[in-house]
Write a protein that holds these residues in place. Structure first.
Motif, PDB file in Angstrom:
ATOM      1  N   LYS A   1       0.836  -1.209   0.000  1.00 39.55           N
ATOM      2  CA  LYS A   1       0.000   0.000   0.000  1.00 39.55           C
ATOM      3  C   LYS A   1       0.871   1.259   0.000  1.00 39.55           C
ATOM      4  CE  LYS A   1      -4.186  -1.894   2.110  1.00 39.55           C
ATOM      5  NZ  LYS A   1      -5.125  -1.823   3.254  1.00 39.55           N
TER       6      LYS A   1
ATOM      7  N   ARG B   1       2.153   1.749  -3.443  1.00 38.54           N
ATOM      8  CA  ARG B   1       1.109   2.323  -4.299  1.00 38.54           C
ATOM      9  C   ARG B   1       0.973   3.826  -4.055  1.00 38.54           C
ATOM     10  NH1 ARG B   1      -5.258   0.475  -4.976  1.00 38.54           N
ATOM     11  NH2 ARG B   1      -5.886   2.322  -6.139  1.00 38.54           N
TER      12      ARG B   1
ATOM     13  N   TRP C   1       5.361   0.088 -12.714  1.00 37.68           N
ATOM     14  CA  TRP C   1       4.213  -0.798 -12.501  1.00 37.68           C
ATOM     15  C   TRP C   1       4.674  -2.254 -12.414  1.00 37.68           C
ATOM     16  CZ3 TRP C   1       0.310   1.541 -10.688  1.00 37.68           C
ATOM     17  CH2 TRP C   1      -0.072   2.810 -11.137  1.00 37.68           C
TER      18      TRP C   1
ATOM     19  N   LEU D   1       5.780  -3.057  -8.939  1.00 33.95           N
ATOM     20  CA  LEU D   1       4.625  -3.278  -8.059  1.00 33.95           C
ATOM     21  C   LEU D   1       4.004  -4.649  -8.322  1.00 33.95           C
ATOM     22  CD1 LEU D   1       2.785  -2.084  -5.867  1.00 33.95           C
ATOM     23  CD2 LEU D   1       1.363  -1.126  -7.695  1.00 33.95           C
TER      24      LEU D   1
ATOM     25  N   MET E   1      -4.303  -5.992  -6.085  1.00 32.74           N
ATOM     26  CA  MET E   1      -3.343  -4.946  -6.435  1.00 32.74           C
ATOM     27  C   MET E   1      -2.536  -5.347  -7.678  1.00 32.74           C
ATOM     28  SD  MET E   1      -2.390  -1.938  -5.082  1.00 32.74           S
ATOM     29  CE  MET E   1      -2.352  -1.953  -3.285  1.00 32.74           C
TER      30      MET E   1
ATOM     31  N   ALA F   1      -2.055  -3.195 -11.090  1.00 38.00           N
ATOM     32  CA  ALA F   1      -0.748  -2.844 -11.652  1.00 38.00           C
ATOM     33  C   ALA F   1      -0.616  -3.356 -13.080  1.00 38.00           C
ATOM     34  CB  ALA F   1       0.371  -3.413 -10.777  1.00 38.00           C
TER      35      ALA F   1
END
Length: 609
Positions: free
Chosen positions: A463, A466, A481, A484, A496, A500
């Motif tokens: 988190k 992000r 990205w 992530l 998530m 991504a």
């Protein structure tokens, strides 16, 4: 008698061709009591500078009280092009403080050159303000140097304003602006400037113009543009036989992936100096063809063309790229025997050893480079070497030593430090160094954000990773990205991960690696509908993951292998060994963890047989 001694001493200085001779004349001037004569002093300082004895000239300069503008300008000029351009700026500051001598229209171009070479943008802007206040901005040469300063420092908008303000622009002005746009990869703007230049009857393109245009085609990897420039040169400018242009065209074709045409152009050139040879050798090295680069190097030596430090650095860079340790050692030994050695080659050697896995040997080379000769690139090479092997502690130790030495870290330095923190999960240290960039007036680039996302993500702080992405000052790219998505795969965060991956596919709909990673994320969470959807999408769009590649050096030859590769001459033997290893692993009880990539492997066109 004194006048006669002065005249003979001035004549004697003119006959000196080396440092010992000039030192003898200097000693004679002291005995005759003429050391502080302005004519003798000016002649001595400029003569020491002419033979590149900057240190001795500086000592003489520092011991003199009465200095005229000619000596100040000579010293500032020499330092502006030296490895310590900051010294030229310091001398300019000292000259302004003394107030005994005022800078003139010859001083400022050298100061702007120093600011450009030191990337001292703020100082250059300050000097620009002084020039405006003194009313010298109408001087053509000064204006040209100001334009070059802004373009070299990357402030193209200020450079363009300087360009537009000056009315009587010659080809030097146009070339400086062209080169500025080329360096910032602003291809359309560069072509627009060239188009306007061609409309000017009083300005004709010269070799510098063509070299700038070739740079544009190189940075944009635009072979078609490069070919058109080549044709323009051949038909209209008549400069095809020029060594500089020939070398630039060879470099352009090499970097655009057309080594065969670069070689053809090389063979057709009647005159080949070291620059031309280096262009082709560098092309082969950068393409990973180190053996061919070495063959060219030997051919160069047999042609009685003396290799220089750029030849050696090109070969070492090729060895670093392919992991050709033995060849790299051979190049190093040749450089030592030939006396072709400086801190730049040492830096390339550090990079080569580190990339070949010999980090301690790289450190040994670093330690033998005197501190005053270590450039930012030298520090970066050893820090990056440690970071790439996950050795965070020595990387950070060297970084701190760098700061204590007075060397100023750049964005590459911080990228290496952040990488080292990400490798072993030094979260707090990573955050500290990321924030430290502000103290050095360095704006984080997308690569720095990618490192931080990787660091936070690997630690399970998805988190927070992000949130960092949402606060980025620029648009996140596929690498950010991807960092992530990799973190989500490690920690099983499907929601998530999908988010991504969606951003990655918007940027690159054909990114096979990300499809595989997303599929594996679904598989690990036992969401088989998601696995099926990913597989169907890959089939629908004919997407395949680029094959993995590895290289190994045996007896000076670099062998390259791809996943499922059967093109190697000894592939039967290789697969026989792999089969034997697989059997032994099974007997030992090893059970492979299958992934989407392995279950539904699709060979890329490059390896399909």
């Amino acid at each position: 008698m004194r006048a006669q001694s002065l005249k003979s001493l001035l004549s004697l200085i003119d006959t000196c061709v080396n440092l010992p001779q000039l030192k003898q004349v200097h000693a004679r001037s002291i005995l005759l009591g003429l050391t502080y004569n302005q004519f003798i002093l000016t002649k001595l300082v400029t003569s020491f500078l002419s033979i590149k004895s900057l240190n001795y000239a500086t000592r003489l300069f520092d011991r003199t009280n009465e200095l005229n503008i000619f000596i100040w300008n000579a010293m500032i000029k020499s330092y502006s092009s030296s490895q310590s351009p900051i010294m030229a700026i310091l001398m300019y500051n000292k000259m302004r403080v003394t107030e005994k001598v005022k800078a003139d229209n010859y001083t400022y171009p050298f100061v702007f050159r120093a600011c450009a070479n030191a990337f001292a943008l703020e100082k250059g802007r300050e000097v620009h303000g002084v020039v405006v206040r003194t009313g010298l901005e109408s001087d053509r040469y000064l204006h040209s140097s100001l334009l070059s300063f802004y373009t070299v420092c990357g402030d193209i908008s200020s450079g363009r304003r300087v360009f537009d303000e000056f009315q009587e622009k010659d080809v030097v002005f146009w070339n400086a602006l062209l080169m500025g746009y080329a360096s910032k990869r602003m291809v359309l703007e560069a072509l627009e400037v060239f188009g306007k230049m061609m409309e000017m009857e009083e300005v004709k393109p010269n070799e510098g113009t063509i070299l700038s245009l070739i740079s544009v085609s190189v940075v944009s990897k635009d072979l078609k543009m490069g070919g058109e420039i080549h044709g323009f040169v051949t038909k209209q400018v008549g400069l095809t036989k020029g060594v500089k242009l020939g070398a630039a065209l060879i470099d352009m074709y090499s970097k655009c992936g057309h080594l065969d045409y670069a070689r053809k152009l090389f063979v057709e050139m009647s005159e080949k100096n070291a620059v031309v040879w280096n262009s082709l050798i560098s092309g082969y090295s950068q393409a990973g063809h180190v053996s061919q680069a070495i063959d060219l190097f030997r051919e160069m030596c047999n042609s009685n063309v003396k290799p220089d430090k750029y030849t050696i650095s090109a070969l070492l860079c090729g060895c670093a790229q392919t992991g050709a340790f033995s060849l790299g050692n051979w190049v190093k030994e040749f450089a030592e025997r030939s006396g072709i050695w400086d801190a730049h080659i040492g830096t390339c050697l550090i990079d080569m050893y580190a990339k070949c896995g010999f980090v301690m040997t790289a450190r040994d080379v670093f330690d033998h480079i005197p501190g005053r000769e270590r450039s930012i690139a030298t520090w970066n090479a050893i820090i990056s070497g440690y970071a790439s092997h996950g050795l965070a502690e020595p990387a950070i130790e060297i970084f701190n030593e760098m700061r204590r030495s007075g060397a100023r870290p750049d964005s590459i330095t911080f990228l290496a430090v952040l990488n080292s923190c990400a490798h072993i999960g030094l979260i707090e240290q990573g955050k500290y160094y990321f924030n430290l960039m502000k103290d050095y007036e360095i704006t984080p680039k997308v690569e720095h954000y990618s490192c931080m996302v990787s660091l936070l993500g690997r630690a399970g702080l998805i988190k927070e990773a992000r949130e960092l992405i949402t606060r980025m000052e620029m648009k996140p790219n596929a690498i950010v990205w991807g960092a992530l998505l990799s973190a989500c795969h490690i920690h099983g965060d499907v929601e998530m991960g999908e988010w991504a991956a969606g951003h990655i596919f918007k940027l690159d709909a054909m990114d096979g690696g990300s499809y595989v990673l997303l599929g594996n994320l679904f598989a690990a969470a036992r969401q088989f509908n998601g696995v099926k959807a990913v597989r169907e999408k890959m089939v629908e769009k004919d997407i395949c993951k680029p094959p993995g590649c590895s290289m190994i050096e045996i007896d000076g030859t670099v062998h390259e292998f791809f996943v499922a590769d059967k093109l190697h001459s000894r592939s039967l033997e290789i697969y026989a060994v792999l089969e034997e290893l697989s059997m032994k692993l099974k007997m030992a009880g090893y059970v492979p963890m299958l992934s989407l990539d392995e279950e539904s492997f699709k060979t890329s066109p490059s390896t399909a047989k």
